[in-house]
Design a protein around this motif. Structure first.
Motif, PDB file in Angstrom:
ATOM      1  N   GLY A 130     -11.199   9.700  31.108  1.00 34.58           N
ATOM      2  CA  GLY A 130     -11.536  11.091  31.328  1.00 34.58           C
ATOM      3  C   GLY A 130     -12.962  11.412  30.948  1.00 34.58           C
ATOM      4  O   GLY A 130     -13.588  12.319  31.498  1.00 34.58           O
ATOM      5  N   THR A 131     -13.484  10.653  29.971  1.00 34.65           N
ATOM      6  CA  THR A 131     -14.830  10.886  29.440  1.00 34.65           C
ATOM      7  C   THR A 131     -15.516   9.558  29.185  1.00 34.65           C
ATOM      8  O   THR A 131     -14.891   8.620  28.678  1.00 34.65           O
ATOM      9  CB  THR A 131     -14.764  11.665  28.108  1.00 34.65           C
ATOM     10  N   MET A 132     -16.799   9.474  29.538  1.00 36.28           N
ATOM     11  CA  MET A 132     -17.625   8.314  29.204  1.00 36.28           C
ATOM     12  C   MET A 132     -18.704   8.752  28.223  1.00 36.28           C
ATOM     13  O   MET A 132     -19.457   9.689  28.498  1.00 36.28           O
ATOM     14  CB  MET A 132     -18.281   7.715  30.455  1.00 36.28           C
ATOM     15  N   VAL A 133     -18.746   8.086  27.080  1.00 30.69           N
ATOM     16  CA  VAL A 133     -19.745   8.377  26.052  1.00 30.69           C
ATOM     17  C   VAL A 133     -20.835   7.315  26.119  1.00 30.69           C
ATOM     18  O   VAL A 133     -20.582   6.139  25.861  1.00 30.69           O
ATOM     19  CB  VAL A 133     -19.110   8.380  24.648  1.00 30.69           C
ATOM     20  N   MET A 134     -22.041   7.743  26.474  1.00 34.02           N
ATOM     21  CA  MET A 134     -23.197   6.845  26.551  1.00 34.02           C
ATOM     22  C   MET A 134     -23.984   7.030  25.267  1.00 34.02           C
ATOM     23  O   MET A 134     -24.632   8.050  25.066  1.00 34.02           O
ATOM     24  CB  MET A 134     -24.049   7.184  27.773  1.00 34.02           C
ATOM     25  N   SER A 135     -23.904   6.045  24.384  1.00 29.21           N
ATOM     26  CA  SER A 135     -24.439   6.262  23.043  1.00 29.21           C
ATOM     27  C   SER A 135     -25.225   5.067  22.539  1.00 29.21           C
ATOM     28  O   SER A 135     -24.787   3.931  22.660  1.00 29.21           O
ATOM     29  CB  SER A 135     -23.286   6.564  22.077  1.00 29.21           C
ATOM     30  N   GLY A 136     -26.395   5.356  21.975  1.00 25.23           N
ATOM     31  CA  GLY A 136     -27.216   4.323  21.368  1.00 25.23           C
ATOM     32  C   GLY A 136     -28.475   4.039  22.158  1.00 25.23           C
ATOM     33  O   GLY A 136     -28.705   4.566  23.240  1.00 25.23           O
ATOM     34  N   SER A 137     -29.304   3.183  21.591  1.00 23.59           N
ATOM     35  CA  SER A 137     -30.575   2.830  22.213  1.00 23.59           C
ATOM     36  C   SER A 137     -30.374   1.870  23.374  1.00 23.59           C
ATOM     37  O   SER A 137     -29.318   1.239  23.511  1.00 23.59           O
ATOM     38  CB  SER A 137     -31.494   2.184  21.170  1.00 23.59           C
ATOM     39  N   LEU A 138     -31.389   1.770  24.219  1.00 26.50           N
ATOM     40  CA  LEU A 138     -31.387   0.782  25.297  1.00 26.50           C
ATOM     41  C   LEU A 138     -32.188  -0.433  24.845  1.00 26.50           C
ATOM     42  O   LEU A 138     -33.302  -0.291  24.339  1.00 26.50           O
ATOM     43  CB  LEU A 138     -32.021   1.373  26.561  1.00 26.50           C
ATOM     44  N   PRO A 139     -31.677  -1.627  25.032  1.00 23.39           N
ATOM     45  CA  PRO A 139     -32.410  -2.824  24.637  1.00 23.39           C
ATOM     46  C   PRO A 139     -33.541  -3.115  25.620  1.00 23.39           C
ATOM     47  O   PRO A 139     -33.580  -2.564  26.732  1.00 23.39           O
ATOM     48  CB  PRO A 139     -31.344  -3.922  24.678  1.00 23.39           C
ATOM     49  N   PRO A 140     -34.484  -3.981  25.231  1.00 24.57           N
ATOM     50  CA  PRO A 140     -35.577  -4.352  26.133  1.00 24.57           C
ATOM     51  C   PRO A 140     -35.040  -4.892  27.457  1.00 24.57           C
ATOM     52  O   PRO A 140     -34.039  -5.602  27.489  1.00 24.57           O
ATOM     53  CB  PRO A 140     -36.317  -5.443  25.354  1.00 24.57           C
ATOM     54  N   GLY A 141     -35.701  -4.529  28.542  1.00 25.60           N
ATOM     55  CA  GLY A 141     -35.309  -4.999  29.867  1.00 25.60           C
ATOM     56  C   GLY A 141     -34.476  -4.024  30.648  1.00 25.60           C
ATOM     57  O   GLY A 141     -34.406  -4.099  31.882  1.00 25.60           O
ATOM     58  N   VAL A 142     -33.822  -3.083  29.954  1.00 25.74           N
ATOM     59  CA  VAL A 142     -32.980  -2.090  30.633  1.00 25.74           C
ATOM     60  C   VAL A 142     -33.854  -0.892  31.009  1.00 25.74           C
ATOM     61  O   VAL A 142     -34.591  -0.379  30.168  1.00 25.74           O
ATOM     62  CB  VAL A 142     -31.816  -1.643  29.728  1.00 25.74           C
ATOM     63  N   PRO A 143     -33.807  -0.421  32.250  1.00 25.29           N
ATOM     64  CA  PRO A 143     -34.668   0.694  32.662  1.00 25.29           C
ATOM     65  C   PRO A 143     -34.357   1.976  31.886  1.00 25.29           C
ATOM     66  O   PRO A 143     -33.220   2.226  31.498  1.00 25.29           O
ATOM     67  CB  PRO A 143     -34.366   0.853  34.159  1.00 25.29           C
ATOM     68  N   ASP A 144     -35.414   2.775  31.674  1.00 21.80           N
ATOM     69  CA  ASP A 144     -35.277   4.006  30.899  1.00 21.80           C
ATOM     70  C   ASP A 144     -34.268   4.975  31.493  1.00 21.80           C
ATOM     71  O   ASP A 144     -33.689   5.793  30.780  1.00 21.80           O
ATOM     72  CB  ASP A 144     -36.640   4.710  30.782  1.00 21.80           C
ATOM     73  N   ASP A 145     -34.055   4.912  32.798  1.00 24.76           N
ATOM     74  CA  ASP A 145     -33.139   5.852  33.446  1.00 24.76           C
ATOM     75  C   ASP A 145     -31.725   5.282  33.576  1.00 24.76           C
ATOM     76  O   ASP A 145     -30.930   5.758  34.388  1.00 24.76           O
ATOM     77  CB  ASP A 145     -33.671   6.260  34.823  1.00 24.76           C
ATOM     78  N   PHE A 146     -31.390   4.297  32.753  1.00 21.22           N
ATOM     79  CA  PHE A 146     -30.085   3.637  32.891  1.00 21.22           C
ATOM     80  C   PHE A 146     -28.931   4.627  32.716  1.00 21.22           C
ATOM     81  O   PHE A 146     -27.978   4.639  33.507  1.00 21.22           O
ATOM     82  CB  PHE A 146     -29.950   2.495  31.875  1.00 21.22           C
ATOM     83  N   TYR A 147     -28.997   5.456  31.687  1.00 16.87           N
ATOM     84  CA  TYR A 147     -27.910   6.417  31.467  1.00 16.87           C
ATOM     85  C   TYR A 147     -27.839   7.439  32.605  1.00 16.87           C
ATOM     86  O   TYR A 147     -26.749   7.897  32.975  1.00 16.87           O
ATOM     87  CB  TYR A 147     -28.079   7.118  30.129  1.00 16.87           C
ATOM     88  N   ALA A 148     -28.985   7.783  33.165  1.00 15.60           N
ATOM     89  CA  ALA A 148     -28.980   8.676  34.331  1.00 15.60           C
ATOM     90  C   ALA A 148     -28.266   8.009  35.500  1.00 15.60           C
ATOM     91  O   ALA A 148     -27.532   8.670  36.264  1.00 15.60           O
ATOM     92  CB  ALA A 148     -30.410   9.044  34.714  1.00 15.60           C
ATOM     93  N   ARG A 149     -28.454   6.702  35.659  1.00  9.61           N
ATOM     94  CA  ARG A 149     -27.766   5.966  36.731  1.00  9.61           C
ATOM     95  C   ARG A 149     -26.253   5.970  36.507  1.00  9.61           C
ATOM     96  O   ARG A 149     -25.482   6.105  37.465  1.00  9.61           O
ATOM     97  CB  ARG A 149     -28.279   4.527  36.799  1.00  9.61           C
ATOM     98  N   VAL A 150     -25.830   5.812  35.243  1.00  8.85           N
ATOM     99  CA  VAL A 150     -24.403   5.857  34.941  1.00  8.85           C
ATOM    100  C   VAL A 150     -23.829   7.225  35.307  1.00  8.85           C
ATOM    101  O   VAL A 150     -22.754   7.337  35.908  1.00  8.85           O
ATOM    102  CB  VAL A 150     -24.156   5.548  33.450  1.00  8.85           C
ATOM    103  N   THR A 151     -24.576   8.272  34.970  1.00  7.88           N
ATOM    104  CA  THR A 151     -24.144   9.630  35.304  1.00  7.88           C
ATOM    105  C   THR A 151     -23.974   9.795  36.811  1.00  7.88           C
ATOM    106  O   THR A 151     -22.980  10.359  37.289  1.00  7.88           O
ATOM    107  CB  THR A 151     -25.167  10.657  34.772  1.00  7.88           C
TER     108      THR A 151
END
Length: 309
Positions: free
Chosen positions: A131-152
């Motif tokens: 029902g809910t996805m919690v995107m929490s914590g830092s992004l490691p090197p290599g992962v694009p800055d907009d990764f959480y936006a992509r998940v959304t």
């Protein structure tokens, strides 16, 4: 109660020790050694499950330390979906110096993630049944800055509620993508987002309300450490002062806050009551040194001390 899923892109094996006194050069003997699975989303899942909810943890794990993280997650009886990576899962340390009562935290940057690995993560998360996805914590090197936006962008059309707790560019991109149910920046993270200093709860409330009014998030909870917390929502901002307790650790306070709020919201409680449980949960996490996070008994006791709204 609907289940939640959590996403941890840069998990840790959290190690805590006590020592008598910090000294350079000399070998320092430790005691009260403790190991726990960590990283934002994993911490949220640990507390959410303790409070009585159901959670699945999505996380990256690899290298020689990856199996140790997997084993710790199993010991905490968390349902898990592991996305394998070639890099070594990081190990973070928290050391309590008994002489001063101060805690020292050592947190590595984390492994570099390849494009193939983070794209596989997106594919796995796209299949999430929650029902809910919690995107929490830092992004490691290599992962694009907009990764959480992509998940959304992937999960929002499916009607899954999105929660974000991150920092820096990952937080900025995530908020600007919109469609969030809850975002939980700290005071410093919100200041970084708006580009100016926010000195009072009123200032923080106004900027948090701008995010709500722009339709980027329905709820914005801003934690301010020993100053308390602010919740912005459609009906206007709320403020709660911090509880007068002696903090022994700062590990996982924000994650425990998020877990408490979500647990109350999923149980059908009002936004104001969820905010109170969030404050009680975050406060419970700092009572003990190390990586223990919030425990239900402490949360229940502290909730009685949280100001009514």
């Amino acid at each position: 109660m609907k289940s939640i899923a959590t996403l941890t892109m840069n998990p840790t094996i959290d190690v805590s020790y006590d020592i008598a006194r910090m000294q350079h050069t000399h070998k320092m003997r430790t005691d009260n050694e403790w190991y726990a699975p960590g990283g934002g989303g994993i911490n949220v899942a640990r507390v959410f499950v303790r409070l009585g909810g159901h959670a699945r943890s999505y996380y990256l794990s690899g290298g020689s330390t990856g199996p140790a993280l997997d084993g710790l997650i199993d010991l905490h009886q968390l349902v898990r979906t592991r996305i394998p990576i070639s890099g070594h899962t990081r190990i973070a340390s928290a050391v309590l110096e008994r002489e001063s009562g101060k805690e020292y935290r050592f947190v590595p940057q984390g492994p570099t993630i390849s494009e193939r690995e983070w794209r596989e993560c997106l594919d796995r998360v796209a299949e999430a049944d929650c029902g809910t996805m919690v995107m929490s914590g830092s992004l490691p090197p290599g992962v694009p800055d907009d990764f959480y936006a992509r998940v959304t962008q992937i999960l929002q059309p499916r009607g899954i509620e999105l929660v974000l707790d991150s920092s820096g560019p990952a937080l900025i991109h995530g908020i600007d993508a919109g469609s969030l149910w809850l975002v939980k920046p700290s005071q410093g993270e919100l200041q970084n987002y708006v580009g100016r200093t926010l000195e009072t709860p009123e200032d923080i409330g106004k900027e948090a309300m701008r995010i709500v009014e722009a339709g980027k998030a329905r709820l914005v909870a801003v934690t301010m450490g020993h100053e308390g917390a602010v919740l912005a929502r459609k009906d206007g901002p709320l403020f709660l002062p911090a509880l007068k307790i002696e903090a022994a650790s700062a590990v996982g306070a924000g994650d425990s806050f998020v877990a408490g709020m979500l647990f109350a919201l999923h149980a059908g409680q009002s936004e104001a009551e969820a905010f109170r449980l969030g404050v009680a949960s975050g406060s419970a996490a700092v009572l003990r040194a190390g990586t223990g996070l919030a425990h239900p008994g402490d949360v229940e006791r502290l909730l009685e001390q949280v100001q009514p709204l």
